[in-house]
Design a protein around this motif. Sequence first.
Motif, PDB file in Angstrom:
ATOM      1  N   TRP A 168     -11.011   6.688   1.134  1.00 31.12           N
ATOM      2  CA  TRP A 168     -10.688   5.915  -0.057  1.00 31.12           C
ATOM      3  C   TRP A 168      -9.560   6.613  -0.799  1.00 31.12           C
ATOM      4  CZ3 TRP A 168     -15.575   6.289   1.843  1.00 31.12           C
ATOM      5  CH2 TRP A 168     -16.336   5.116   1.937  1.00 31.12           C
ATOM      6  N   THR A 169      -8.559   5.860  -1.257  1.00 31.67           N
ATOM      7  CA  THR A 169      -7.479   6.425  -2.059  1.00 31.67           C
ATOM      8  C   THR A 169      -7.358   5.638  -3.365  1.00 31.67           C
ATOM      9  OG1 THR A 169      -5.671   5.014  -1.266  1.00 31.67           O
ATOM     10  CG2 THR A 169      -6.247   6.927   0.089  1.00 31.67           C
ATOM     11  N   ASP A 170      -6.663   6.237  -4.324  1.00 30.24           N
ATOM     12  CA  ASP A 170      -6.377   5.497  -5.541  1.00 30.24           C
ATOM     13  C   ASP A 170      -5.140   4.631  -5.319  1.00 30.24           C
ATOM     14  OD1 ASP A 170      -4.149   7.155  -5.735  1.00 30.24           O
ATOM     15  OD2 ASP A 170      -4.981   8.393  -7.342  1.00 30.24           O
ATOM     16  N   ARG A 171      -4.647   4.018  -6.373  1.00 25.60           N
ATOM     17  CA  ARG A 171      -3.517   3.100  -6.233  1.00 25.60           C
ATOM     18  C   ARG A 171      -2.224   3.809  -5.855  1.00 25.60           C
ATOM     19  NH1 ARG A 171      -6.407   0.981 -10.662  1.00 25.60           N
ATOM     20  NH2 ARG A 171      -7.172  -1.149 -10.307  1.00 25.60           N
ATOM     21  N   THR A 172      -2.163   5.129  -6.075  1.00 25.71           N
ATOM     22  CA  THR A 172      -0.957   5.884  -5.726  1.00 25.71           C
ATOM     23  C   THR A 172      -1.036   6.467  -4.318  1.00 25.71           C
ATOM     24  OG1 THR A 172      -1.713   8.057  -6.538  1.00 25.71           O
ATOM     25  CG2 THR A 172      -0.762   6.524  -8.149  1.00 25.71           C
ATOM     26  N   GLY A 173      -2.177   6.321  -3.645  1.00 28.20           N
ATOM     27  CA  GLY A 173      -2.354   6.858  -2.305  1.00 28.20           C
ATOM     28  C   GLY A 173      -3.087   8.169  -2.238  1.00 28.20           C
ATOM     29  N   LEU A 174      -3.406   8.778  -3.386  1.00 32.86           N
ATOM     30  CA  LEU A 174      -4.106  10.061  -3.357  1.00 32.86           C
ATOM     31  C   LEU A 174      -5.567   9.870  -2.955  1.00 32.86           C
ATOM     32  CD1 LEU A 174      -2.790  12.053  -6.440  1.00 32.86           C
ATOM     33  CD2 LEU A 174      -2.625  12.688  -4.032  1.00 32.86           C
ATOM     34  N   ILE A 231      -0.229  13.033  -0.388  1.00 32.82           N
ATOM     35  CA  ILE A 231      -0.815  14.367  -0.204  1.00 32.82           C
ATOM     36  C   ILE A 231       0.278  15.422  -0.159  1.00 32.82           C
ATOM     37  CG2 ILE A 231      -2.109  15.837   1.383  1.00 32.82           C
ATOM     38  CD1 ILE A 231      -3.619  13.262   2.256  1.00 32.82           C
ATOM     39  N   LYS A 232       1.350  15.137   0.577  1.00 32.89           N
ATOM     40  CA  LYS A 232       2.437  16.110   0.723  1.00 32.89           C
ATOM     41  C   LYS A 232       3.035  16.482  -0.627  1.00 32.89           C
ATOM     42  CE  LYS A 232       6.507  17.081   3.548  1.00 32.89           C
ATOM     43  NZ  LYS A 232       7.389  16.566   4.627  1.00 32.89           N
ATOM     44  N   ARG A 233       3.104  15.528  -1.555  1.00 33.70           N
ATOM     45  CA  ARG A 233       3.652  15.820  -2.889  1.00 33.70           C
ATOM     46  C   ARG A 233       2.756  16.785  -3.664  1.00 33.70           C
ATOM     47  NH1 ARG A 233       5.210  10.139  -2.987  1.00 33.70           N
ATOM     48  NH2 ARG A 233       3.240   9.640  -4.051  1.00 33.70           N
ATOM     49  N   GLN A 234       1.476  16.879  -3.276  1.00 33.27           N
ATOM     50  CA  GLN A 234       0.544  17.774  -3.960  1.00 33.27           C
ATOM     51  C   GLN A 234       0.557  19.190  -3.391  1.00 33.27           C
ATOM     52  OE1 GLN A 234      -1.153  16.860  -6.716  1.00 33.27           O
ATOM     53  NE2 GLN A 234      -0.130  14.866  -6.551  1.00 33.27           N
ATOM     54  N   LEU A 235       1.190  19.369  -2.249  1.00 29.63           N
ATOM     55  CA  LEU A 235       1.205  20.684  -1.601  1.00 29.63           C
ATOM     56  C   LEU A 235       2.317  21.532  -2.198  1.00 29.63           C
ATOM     57  CD1 LEU A 235       0.573  19.638   2.117  1.00 29.63           C
ATOM     58  CD2 LEU A 235      -1.089  20.289   0.363  1.00 29.63           C
ATOM     59  N   ALA A 294       0.834  -1.203   0.000  1.00 29.21           N
ATOM     60  CA  ALA A 294       0.000   0.000   0.000  1.00 29.21           C
ATOM     61  C   ALA A 294       0.867   1.251   0.000  1.00 29.21           C
ATOM     62  CB  ALA A 294      -0.918   0.010   1.213  1.00 29.21           C
ATOM     63  N   PRO A 295       0.544   2.247  -0.831  1.00 27.68           N
ATOM     64  CA  PRO A 295       1.287   3.516  -0.807  1.00 27.68           C
ATOM     65  C   PRO A 295       0.956   4.295   0.448  1.00 27.68           C
ATOM     66  CG  PRO A 295      -0.595   3.686  -2.267  1.00 27.68           C
ATOM     67  CD  PRO A 295      -0.552   2.253  -1.806  1.00 27.68           C
ATOM     68  N   ASP A 296       1.713   5.321   0.729  1.00 29.09           N
ATOM     69  CA  ASP A 296       1.518   6.157   1.910  1.00 29.09           C
ATOM     70  C   ASP A 296       0.678   7.377   1.526  1.00 29.09           C
ATOM     71  OD1 ASP A 296       1.625   7.800   4.091  1.00 29.09           O
ATOM     72  OD2 ASP A 296       3.801   7.772   4.307  1.00 29.09           O
ATOM     73  N   PRO A 297      -0.607   7.444   1.927  1.00 31.59           N
ATOM     74  CA  PRO A 297      -1.443   8.596   1.551  1.00 31.59           C
ATOM     75  C   PRO A 297      -0.900   9.925   2.060  1.00 31.59           C
ATOM     76  CG  PRO A 297      -2.811   6.767   2.270  1.00 31.59           C
ATOM     77  CD  PRO A 297      -1.398   6.396   2.603  1.00 31.59           C
ATOM     78  N   ALA A 298      -0.316   9.944   3.268  1.00 32.84           N
ATOM     79  CA  ALA A 298       0.219  11.200   3.793  1.00 32.84           C
ATOM     80  C   ALA A 298       1.333  11.724   2.902  1.00 32.84           C
ATOM     81  CB  ALA A 298       0.729  10.994   5.224  1.00 32.84           C
ATOM     82  N   ARG A 299       2.176  10.819   2.418  1.00 31.76           N
ATOM     83  CA  ARG A 299       3.255  11.234   1.520  1.00 31.76           C
ATOM     84  C   ARG A 299       2.687  11.667   0.174  1.00 31.76           C
ATOM     85  NH1 ARG A 299       8.120   7.122   1.133  1.00 31.76           N
ATOM     86  NH2 ARG A 299       8.158   7.776   3.336  1.00 31.76           N
TER      87      ARG A 299
END
Length: 294
Positions: free
Chosen positions: A222-228, A36-40, A29-34
């Motif tokens: 719910w997140t996609d396969r990349t964690g977003l 999200i951080k890449r989108q900021l 599983a990818p890290d959703p927090a990471r």
Amino acid sequence: MRRWVVLAAAVLAGAAPVTASPAVAQADAPDPARAIKRQLRGEHGVRISETDRFYFGAKSTVSGNGTRITGRLRLAPSGPVAADLTWRDLPAPKAGKLPPGKQTSHRMIRVGGNTYDDAAGYPGGPVPEGKKWIRFPDAHRGRTNRDMARDASLQPIDLYDTSLMKTLLKCSKSERVSGGFLYRGTLSRRELGRLSKGAFIDWASGRPVGAKSKGKVSWRLWTDRTGLPKRLVTADTVGEGKDPLVKRSDTRYTGWGLRLAITAPPADEVIDEADLLEYVRERNEPIPEDSGNT
């Protein structure tokens, strides 16, 4: 939104602290927090569509009126820094559509510390000709401006606070679902308030959730396969009596990473809140003298 459903004046008591469920790790599983951080990052953003409903009682079907929020957010390393949103009042699910004269919908723009409200729906009196927007400065303590300044959402969980999200994900159960992953968890409002460091505002009282707050917050992310994140659904319960106050929020996220610019309305179309109040007072003068019957 200016028109808020007043659900209760008293804070319910008797709720016990809620223990977080242990995390169930997904090896791949990818890290959703990471994610999200890449989108900021500057000049990029996300689209949101959110429904918030308010209830008396966890299973109440009598109330349930609420708010619909749709629009775009511009992001930065600190979180949302600009928003262009439309807010709509929603009737209770079984009440049908609002009558034409009662339907309320207005646009709001936030840039930096200022929130601009569509003057067409201003209920407080006349607005000077040519002024299409009312500017509410950061010092304005109205609920709408506060929520717009925090994360432009009525969710109890600030999705853009990556430190908070990292902690919540650790105490979530996760499972693989079609298109990505689902994370579920529950915390006491007291604990979520501590983790949010004052950013979690009690929607029933308007005060920060603190050590004496009762109730719980449950979430499904719910997140996609990349964690977003694709969707965040929460139930924020005030107290645990027979008829607790409950706010259910459902937010969908699309278009992560889209390039966008959100700017303040033209200056000649804007009137400050203080200037508008003075204008309304002047229009209401002279005030008739007391004739002695009051």
